[in-house]
Design a protein around this motif. Sequence first.
Motif, PDB file in Angstrom:
ATOM      1  N   ILE A   1      41.206 -24.165  27.091  1.00 45.65           N
ATOM      2  CA  ILE A   1      42.009 -24.133  25.978  1.00 45.65           C
ATOM      3  C   ILE A   1      42.526 -22.863  25.922  1.00 45.65           C
ATOM      4  O   ILE A   1      41.926 -21.594  25.385  1.00 45.65           O
ATOM      5  N   ARG A   2      43.931 -22.778  25.752  1.00 50.72           N
ATOM      6  CA  ARG A   2      44.516 -21.545  25.762  1.00 50.72           C
ATOM      7  C   ARG A   2      45.005 -20.809  24.349  1.00 50.72           C
ATOM      8  O   ARG A   2      45.421 -21.676  23.652  1.00 50.72           O
ATOM      9  N   ILE A   3      44.261 -19.788  23.998  1.00 49.84           N
ATOM     10  CA  ILE A   3      44.214 -19.417  22.336  1.00 49.84           C
ATOM     11  C   ILE A   3      44.672 -18.334  22.057  1.00 49.84           C
ATOM     12  O   ILE A   3      44.591 -17.324  23.038  1.00 49.84           O
ATOM     13  N   GLY A   4      45.291 -17.942  20.916  1.00 46.58           N
ATOM     14  CA  GLY A   4      45.615 -16.861  20.450  1.00 46.58           C
ATOM     15  C   GLY A   4      45.051 -16.444  19.304  1.00 46.58           C
ATOM     16  O   GLY A   4      44.626 -17.300  18.449  1.00 46.58           O
ATOM     17  N   ILE A   5      44.661 -15.152  18.772  1.00 47.91           N
ATOM     18  CA  ILE A   5      44.090 -14.733  17.784  1.00 47.91           C
ATOM     19  C   ILE A   5      45.318 -13.913  16.799  1.00 47.91           C
ATOM     20  O   ILE A   5      45.994 -13.165  17.150  1.00 47.91           O
ATOM     21  N   THR A   6      45.448 -14.245  15.564  1.00 46.03           N
ATOM     22  CA  THR A   6      46.082 -13.706  14.569  1.00 46.03           C
ATOM     23  C   THR A   6      45.078 -13.048  13.489  1.00 46.03           C
ATOM     24  O   THR A   6      44.377 -13.381  12.868  1.00 46.03           O
ATOM     25  N   GLY A   7      45.309 -11.694  13.288  1.00 50.07           N
ATOM     26  CA  GLY A   7      44.809 -11.036  12.348  1.00 50.07           C
ATOM     27  C   GLY A   7      43.785 -10.090  13.479  1.00 50.07           C
ATOM     28  O   GLY A   7      42.598 -10.742  13.588  1.00 50.07           O
ATOM     29  N   VAL A   8      44.235  -8.987  14.108  1.00 55.90           N
ATOM     30  CA  VAL A   8      43.186  -8.305  14.933  1.00 55.90           C
ATOM     31  C   VAL A   8      42.377  -7.225  13.973  1.00 55.90           C
ATOM     32  O   VAL A   8      42.618  -6.046  14.234  1.00 55.90           O
ATOM     33  N   GLY A   9      41.493  -7.643  13.129  1.00 54.34           N
ATOM     34  CA  GLY A   9      40.645  -6.768  12.393  1.00 54.34           C
ATOM     35  C   GLY A   9      39.255  -6.793  12.751  1.00 54.34           C
ATOM     36  O   GLY A   9      38.757  -7.056  13.736  1.00 54.34           O
ATOM     37  N   LYS A  10      38.276  -6.213  11.721  1.00 57.86           N
ATOM     38  CA  LYS A  10      36.920  -6.234  12.100  1.00 57.86           C
ATOM     39  C   LYS A  10      36.170  -7.595  12.435  1.00 57.86           C
ATOM     40  O   LYS A  10      35.445  -7.590  13.372  1.00 57.86           O
ATOM     41  N   ILE A  11      36.566  -8.410  11.588  1.00 58.99           N
ATOM     42  CA  ILE A  11      35.705  -9.813  12.043  1.00 58.99           C
ATOM     43  C   ILE A  11      36.338 -10.099  13.304  1.00 58.99           C
ATOM     44  O   ILE A  11      35.583 -10.739  14.207  1.00 58.99           O
ATOM     45  N   ALA A  12      37.647 -10.218  13.802  1.00 61.27           N
ATOM     46  CA  ALA A  12      37.932 -10.612  14.921  1.00 61.27           C
ATOM     47  C   ALA A  12      37.347  -9.705  16.335  1.00 61.27           C
ATOM     48  O   ALA A  12      36.899 -10.208  17.083  1.00 61.27           O
ATOM     49  N   ARG A  13      37.298  -8.490  16.105  1.00 60.81           N
ATOM     50  CA  ARG A  13      36.787  -7.300  17.223  1.00 60.81           C
ATOM     51  C   ARG A  13      35.004  -7.722  17.008  1.00 60.81           C
ATOM     52  O   ARG A  13      34.593  -7.778  18.319  1.00 60.81           O
ATOM     53  N   ASP A  14      34.506  -7.878  16.070  1.00 62.60           N
ATOM     54  CA  ASP A  14      33.043  -7.879  15.899  1.00 62.60           C
ATOM     55  C   ASP A  14      32.379  -9.178  16.310  1.00 62.60           C
ATOM     56  O   ASP A  14      31.626  -9.342  17.030  1.00 62.60           O
ATOM     57  N   GLN A  15      33.237 -10.577  16.105  1.00 64.31           N
ATOM     58  CA  GLN A  15      32.886 -11.830  16.354  1.00 64.31           C
ATOM     59  C   GLN A  15      33.554 -12.618  17.196  1.00 64.31           C
ATOM     60  O   GLN A  15      33.065 -13.071  18.456  1.00 64.31           O
ATOM     61  N   HIS A  16      34.732 -12.745  16.861  1.00 61.25           N
ATOM     62  CA  HIS A  16      35.679 -13.614  17.512  1.00 61.25           C
ATOM     63  C   HIS A  16      35.826 -13.283  19.181  1.00 61.25           C
ATOM     64  O   HIS A  16      35.726 -14.054  19.856  1.00 61.25           O
ATOM     65  N   LEU A  17      36.104 -12.073  19.441  1.00 57.84           N
ATOM     66  CA  LEU A  17      36.443 -11.621  20.704  1.00 57.84           C
ATOM     67  C   LEU A  17      35.179 -11.743  21.698  1.00 57.84           C
ATOM     68  O   LEU A  17      35.285 -12.374  22.953  1.00 57.84           O
ATOM     69  N   PRO A  18      33.917 -11.250  21.243  1.00 56.84           N
ATOM     70  CA  PRO A  18      32.909 -11.428  22.027  1.00 56.84           C
ATOM     71  C   PRO A  18      32.499 -12.858  22.208  1.00 56.84           C
ATOM     72  O   PRO A  18      32.167 -13.453  23.372  1.00 56.84           O
ATOM     73  N   ALA A  19      32.620 -13.840  21.316  1.00 59.46           N
ATOM     74  CA  ALA A  19      32.454 -15.059  21.399  1.00 59.46           C
ATOM     75  C   ALA A  19      33.430 -15.904  22.308  1.00 59.46           C
ATOM     76  O   ALA A  19      33.079 -16.643  23.240  1.00 59.46           O
ATOM     77  N   LEU A  20      34.708 -15.400  22.257  1.00 63.39           N
ATOM     78  CA  LEU A  20      35.481 -16.013  23.050  1.00 63.39           C
ATOM     79  C   LEU A  20      35.210 -15.847  24.610  1.00 63.39           C
ATOM     80  O   LEU A  20      35.588 -16.399  25.635  1.00 63.39           O
ATOM     81  N   GLU A  21      34.977 -14.423  24.774  1.00 59.25           N
ATOM     82  CA  GLU A  21      34.557 -14.164  26.321  1.00 59.25           C
ATOM     83  C   GLU A  21      33.665 -14.712  26.899  1.00 59.25           C
ATOM     84  O   GLU A  21      33.456 -14.818  28.016  1.00 59.25           O
ATOM     85  N   ARG A  22      32.563 -15.225  26.129  1.00 57.17           N
ATOM     86  CA  ARG A  22      31.335 -15.700  26.731  1.00 57.17           C
ATOM     87  C   ARG A  22      31.498 -17.206  26.587  1.00 57.17           C
ATOM     88  O   ARG A  22      30.686 -18.018  27.275  1.00 57.17           O
ATOM     89  N   ASN A  23      32.775 -17.791  26.128  1.00 53.11           N
ATOM     90  CA  ASN A  23      33.072 -19.296  26.117  1.00 53.11           C
ATOM     91  C   ASN A  23      34.074 -19.601  27.256  1.00 53.11           C
ATOM     92  O   ASN A  23      35.114 -19.101  27.246  1.00 53.11           O
ATOM     93  N   GLU A  24      33.480 -20.371  28.351  1.00 54.53           N
ATOM     94  CA  GLU A  24      34.621 -20.696  29.483  1.00 54.53           C
ATOM     95  C   GLU A  24      35.467 -21.780  29.168  1.00 54.53           C
ATOM     96  O   GLU A  24      36.303 -21.965  29.924  1.00 54.53           O
ATOM     97  N   ARG A  25      35.401 -22.430  27.842  1.00 56.65           N
ATOM     98  CA  ARG A  25      36.419 -23.399  27.522  1.00 56.65           C
ATOM     99  C   ARG A  25      37.582 -22.628  26.992  1.00 56.65           C
ATOM    100  O   ARG A  25      38.749 -23.633  26.877  1.00 56.65           O
ATOM    101  N   PHE A  26      37.496 -21.447  26.670  1.00 50.65           N
ATOM    102  CA  PHE A  26      38.654 -20.732  26.037  1.00 50.65           C
ATOM    103  C   PHE A  26      39.215 -19.656  26.805  1.00 50.65           C
ATOM    104  O   PHE A  26      38.323 -18.904  27.795  1.00 50.65           O
ATOM    105  N   GLU A  27      40.449 -19.534  26.843  1.00 53.71           N
ATOM    106  CA  GLU A  27      41.008 -18.342  27.582  1.00 53.71           C
ATOM    107  C   GLU A  27      42.096 -17.473  26.636  1.00 53.71           C
ATOM    108  O   GLU A  27      43.091 -18.350  26.043  1.00 53.71           O
ATOM    109  N   LEU A  28      41.518 -16.388  26.210  1.00 51.98           N
ATOM    110  CA  LEU A  28      42.540 -15.651  25.142  1.00 51.98           C
ATOM    111  C   LEU A  28      43.690 -15.188  25.840  1.00 51.98           C
ATOM    112  O   LEU A  28      43.672 -14.403  26.798  1.00 51.98           O
ATOM    113  N   ILE A  29      45.017 -15.460  25.230  1.00 53.02           N
ATOM    114  CA  ILE A  29      46.018 -15.148  26.278  1.00 53.02           C
ATOM    115  C   ILE A  29      46.966 -14.379  25.145  1.00 53.02           C
ATOM    116  O   ILE A  29      47.988 -13.588  25.955  1.00 53.02           O
ATOM    117  N   ALA A  30      46.709 -14.356  24.035  1.00 57.96           N
ATOM    118  CA  ALA A  30      47.761 -13.718  23.054  1.00 57.96           C
ATOM    119  C   ALA A  30      47.188 -13.246  21.813  1.00 57.96           C
ATOM    120  O   ALA A  30      45.931 -13.880  21.506  1.00 57.96           O
TER     121      ALA A  30
END
Length: 309
Positions: A5-34
């Motif tokens: 699932i190709r996904i983008g994040i809007t709002g690259v702040g504390k919660i995105a860096r602390d939680q969303h990015l590590p969770a996405l990096e470990r989840n093979e179902r998602f590909e962060l592209i933008a």
Amino acid sequence: MSSPIRIGITGVGKIARDQHLPALERNERFELIASASRNANINGIRSFDTLDAMLEGAPELDAVSLCTPPQVRYRQACAAINAGRHVFLEKPPGVTLSEVEDLAERARQTGVTLFASWHAREAAAVERAREWLGSAAIRHVDVQWREDVRTWHPGQQWVWQPGGLGVFDPGINALSIMTRILPNEFFLERARLEVPENCQAPIAAELDFTDAGETPIHADFDWRQTGPQTWQITVETERGTLLLEEGGSRLSIDGEILIDGEDVEYAGLYRRFAELIDAGQSEVDVRPFRHVADAFMLAERIVVAPFDE
């Protein structure tokens, strides 16, 4: 395995860096592209200033996670839904119940997934607590949710503005757990909000709920606690006393620790988001948000000393 699932994040702040990015990096179902953010970017992926620019510049996106403050999230979610993208909403899902319900209907009509996330429900011990309480007669509930706003929201002014929720930004985490683990629906009877004289949102709240069985349920939220932080729910039952600590990751019954888990909340959220997308379903539970709205409607307001960052 299904394609990522190709996904983008809007709002690259504390919660995105602390939680969303590590969770996405470990989840093979998602590909962060933008990503889309006015003041930050993520190394190695395409960056845009706005969500609209990201939707136009990355047409292959399947989904977006909205990590921006809730005051701007409705318009962003509408844009993503109208563009046919699945949407992950950080908590709280918006600033009013009406706009969240409108988003749910828009997602239904468009045929995309809308996921109003409640990360605290994914804490390691929450489901075990829910199972144990399902067959227990509850006598009393006490909730203590106390933390230091300067630690968790340094320099962030949106939390003190209308729609920012103030102490209910963390307090809604407790409410999300309560609405998950308590076997009966409950409602607010009395509330007291302490509002700094230079802010629009409360820095502390005392809430008294009950249910159809007149069970006393007390909650104390405070954003002024320094040192060790307190996130705990105590439930007294005829079978014993359940204590849920560390935001839902540690569970004990009558002093015996049954679970002392790691931080797995956002891993659980993205696993659930993928499941909903695969099933063509949405999940928009507004009960925690409704309790916040009830507090703002019913509470006595007390003006306290100004908040000094």
